[in-house]
Design a protein around this motif. Structure first.
Motif, short mmCIF file in Angstrom:
data_model
loop_
_atom_site.label_atom_id
_atom_site.label_comp_id
_atom_site.label_asym_id
_atom_site.label_seq_id
_atom_site.Cartn_x
_atom_site.Cartn_y
_atom_site.Cartn_z
N THR A 27 0.87 -1.19 0.00
CA THR A 27 0.00 0.00 0.00
C THR A 27 0.90 1.23 0.00
N ARG A 28 0.73 2.07 -0.99
CA ARG A 28 1.49 3.32 -1.02
C ARG A 28 0.69 4.35 -0.21
N ALA A 29 0.81 4.25 1.11
CA ALA A 29 -0.02 5.07 2.00
C ALA A 29 0.28 6.55 1.80
N VAL A 30 1.56 6.89 1.72
CA VAL A 30 1.99 8.27 1.47
C VAL A 30 3.08 8.19 0.42
N ASP A 31 2.91 8.96 -0.64
CA ASP A 31 3.77 8.75 -1.80
C ASP A 31 4.23 10.08 -2.41
N GLY A 32 5.18 10.72 -1.75
CA GLY A 32 5.72 11.97 -2.29
C GLY A 32 4.96 13.19 -1.82
N VAL A 33 4.76 13.28 -0.52
CA VAL A 33 3.99 14.40 0.03
C VAL A 33 4.93 15.50 0.54
N SER A 34 4.68 16.71 0.07
CA SER A 34 5.45 17.89 0.50
C SER A 34 4.50 19.01 0.86
N PHE A 35 4.78 19.70 1.95
CA PHE A 35 4.03 20.92 2.29
C PHE A 35 4.78 21.66 3.40
N THR A 36 4.35 22.87 3.65
CA THR A 36 4.93 23.64 4.74
C THR A 36 3.80 24.17 5.63
N VAL A 37 4.14 24.43 6.87
CA VAL A 37 3.21 25.12 7.77
C VAL A 37 3.98 26.28 8.40
N MET A 38 3.43 27.46 8.27
CA MET A 38 4.08 28.65 8.84
C MET A 38 3.71 28.76 10.32
N PRO A 39 4.52 29.48 11.11
CA PRO A 39 4.16 29.67 12.52
C PRO A 39 2.75 30.25 12.63
N GLY A 40 1.95 29.69 13.52
CA GLY A 40 0.60 30.22 13.77
C GLY A 40 -0.42 29.91 12.69
N GLU A 41 -0.03 29.16 11.68
CA GLU A 41 -0.93 28.90 10.56
C GLU A 41 -1.70 27.58 10.77
N LEU A 45 -5.92 19.27 6.13
CA LEU A 45 -5.57 18.14 5.28
C LEU A 45 -6.84 17.31 5.10
N VAL A 46 -7.33 17.27 3.86
CA VAL A 46 -8.60 16.59 3.61
C VAL A 46 -8.41 15.55 2.52
N GLY A 47 -9.38 14.65 2.41
CA GLY A 47 -9.32 13.61 1.39
C GLY A 47 -10.08 12.40 1.86
N GLU A 48 -10.34 11.50 0.93
CA GLU A 48 -11.18 10.34 1.24
C GLU A 48 -10.49 9.43 2.26
N SER A 49 -11.27 8.52 2.83
CA SER A 49 -10.75 7.55 3.78
C SER A 49 -9.68 6.70 3.10
N GLY A 50 -8.55 6.53 3.79
CA GLY A 50 -7.47 5.73 3.23
C GLY A 50 -6.53 6.50 2.32
N SER A 51 -6.71 7.82 2.21
CA SER A 51 -5.85 8.59 1.30
C SER A 51 -4.47 8.88 1.89
N GLY A 52 -4.29 8.59 3.18
CA GLY A 52 -2.96 8.74 3.76
C GLY A 52 -2.82 9.92 4.72
N ALA A 226 -4.85 21.36 1.93
CA ALA A 226 -4.22 20.42 1.01
C ALA A 226 -5.15 19.23 0.85
N VAL A 227 -5.36 18.82 -0.39
CA VAL A 227 -6.30 17.74 -0.69
C VAL A 227 -5.51 16.49 -1.07
N MET A 228 -5.75 15.40 -0.32
CA MET A 228 -5.01 14.16 -0.57
C MET A 228 -5.86 13.14 -1.28
N LEU A 229 -5.22 12.42 -2.19
CA LEU A 229 -5.86 11.32 -2.90
C LEU A 229 -4.81 10.24 -3.10
N LYS A 230 -5.10 9.04 -2.63
CA LYS A 230 -4.20 7.91 -2.84
C LYS A 230 -2.74 8.22 -2.51
N GLY A 231 -2.52 8.81 -1.36
CA GLY A 231 -1.16 9.03 -0.90
C GLY A 231 -0.47 10.25 -1.45
N ARG A 232 -1.17 11.02 -2.29
CA ARG A 232 -0.52 12.22 -2.84
C ARG A 232 -1.40 13.44 -2.62
#
Ligand SMILES: Nc1ncnc2c1ncn2[C@@H]1O[C@H](COP(=O)(O)OP(=O)(O)OP(=O)(O)O)[C@@H](O)[C@H]1O
Ligand SMILES: [Mg+2]
Length: 302
Positions: A27-41, A45-52, A226-232
């Motif tokens: 299962t490619r639970a998470v497959d190349g995920v990148s993001f940043t969170v700024m201080p106080g931000e 993270l949304v997406g269907e069940s099992g998207s990682g 950020a919208v996730m689908l199938k680990g991405r």
């Protein structure tokens, strides 16, 4: 522009399991995920069940190690640190889970449960001072400090989640992962807990990774999504841009499923179908900026 508090770069996590007839599968639970969170931000993270989403949260917190990629907190690569060197970071990054009952120890008075991280990290002074600190935390999350001596079963679901949040903020963290913190609660209570997160964010300057199913709450609470689908991640950007001008067909389908409070609009709402099972990522797909930091995963020919 200040520096990001959290930088996630190319995270990958595969699970190898055995299925029917002992067949191995990955299962490619998470497959190349990148993001940043700024201080106080607040990043939703949304997406269907099992998207990682939960796997991403666990990787960010270091509860699991990624197969690839890295997590930088305050410009420090957490994967490179020894257990001892990680300890101060564990104070700065906390978590709130979906099911507050499972997170609480049924035989521990909730006051002790909230106090525990203070004891573990040697914070909050002597026993009397720690008690005062716990009473303050109870007030901060909207609970009567007299409840400190109660046991978890003596609380409602919303109150238990408040206890979980009190513990999570006990060490004054800068960053919180909240994994579906309102999903298990009654609809009437959900907004109260979301408002509590918003207050904490304003009072403590807390940054939040808010994992959620309910898109209306995400719109209300989050600066970016950020919208996730199938680990991405297929789409990400400022909440307004993603909600009002969704570009990826999966995001469009997700949003079309959200009820609108205006009956006139609600009558005309059409659900956009999307077959996640049949969806294949275009080869060489990368994130393209369609303006103002609104990113969409597109193939080269798009
Ligand atoms: N420990 C594990 N072993 C094997 N597979 C796992 C494990 N944890 C997660 N998975 C699989 O990885 C994928 C992603 O799971 P994850 O829990 O991250 O999804 P999610 O987006 O949080 O879903 P949900 O919205 O239902 O909570 C799923 O296919 C899941 O079955
Ligand atoms: Mg999950």
């Amino acid at each position: 522009m200040s520096a990001p508090l959290l930088q996630v770069e190319g995270l990958r996590r595969l699970y190898r399991s055995r299925g029917w007839m002992g067949r191995r599968f990955v299962t490619r639970a998470v497959d190349g995920v990148s993001f940043t969170v700024m201080p106080g931000e607040t990043l939703g993270l949304v997406g269907e069940s099992g998207s990682g989403k939960s796997t991403t949260g666990r990787l960010v917190l270091g509860l699991e190690a990624p197969d690839q990629g890295r997590v930088l907190f305050d410009a420090t690569d957490l994967g490179q640190l020894s257990q001892a060197a990680r300890k101060p970071f564990r104070k700065r990054m906390q978590v709130v889970f979906q099911d507050p009952y499972a997170a609480l120890n049924p035989r521990m008075r909730v006051g002790e449960f909230v106090e525990e991280p203070l004891v573990v990290h040697g914070q909050g002074g002597n026993a009397g001072e720690r008690r005062d600190r716990v009473a303050d935390l109870f007030r901060t999350v909207g609970l009567d400090p007299a409840f400190m001596r109660r046991f978890p079963h003596e609380f409602s679901g919303g109150q238990r989640q408040r206890v979980g949040i009190a513990r999570a903020i006990a060490l004054n963290p800068e960053f919180l992962v909240a994994d579906e913190p309102i999903t298990a609660l009654d609809v009437s209570i959900q907004a109260q807990i979301v408002n509590l997160f918003q207050d904490l964010q304003q009072q403590m300057g807390l940054a939040l990774l808010f994992i959620a199913h309910d898109l209306s709450m995400v719109r209300y609470l989050c600066n970016r999504v950020a919208v996730m689908l199938k680990g991405r991640i297929v789409e990400a950007g400022p909440t307004g841009a993603v909600f009002d001008d969704a570009r990826h067909p999966y995001t469009q389908a997700l949003l079309s499923a959200v009820p609108v409070p205006d009956p006139a609009i609600e009558r005309g709402r059409r659900r956009i179908p999307f077959d996640a099972g049949a969806f294949v990522f275009p080869p060489e797909a990368t994130m393209h900026d369609v303006g103002g930091g609104h990113l969409v995963l597109q193939g080269e020919d798009a």
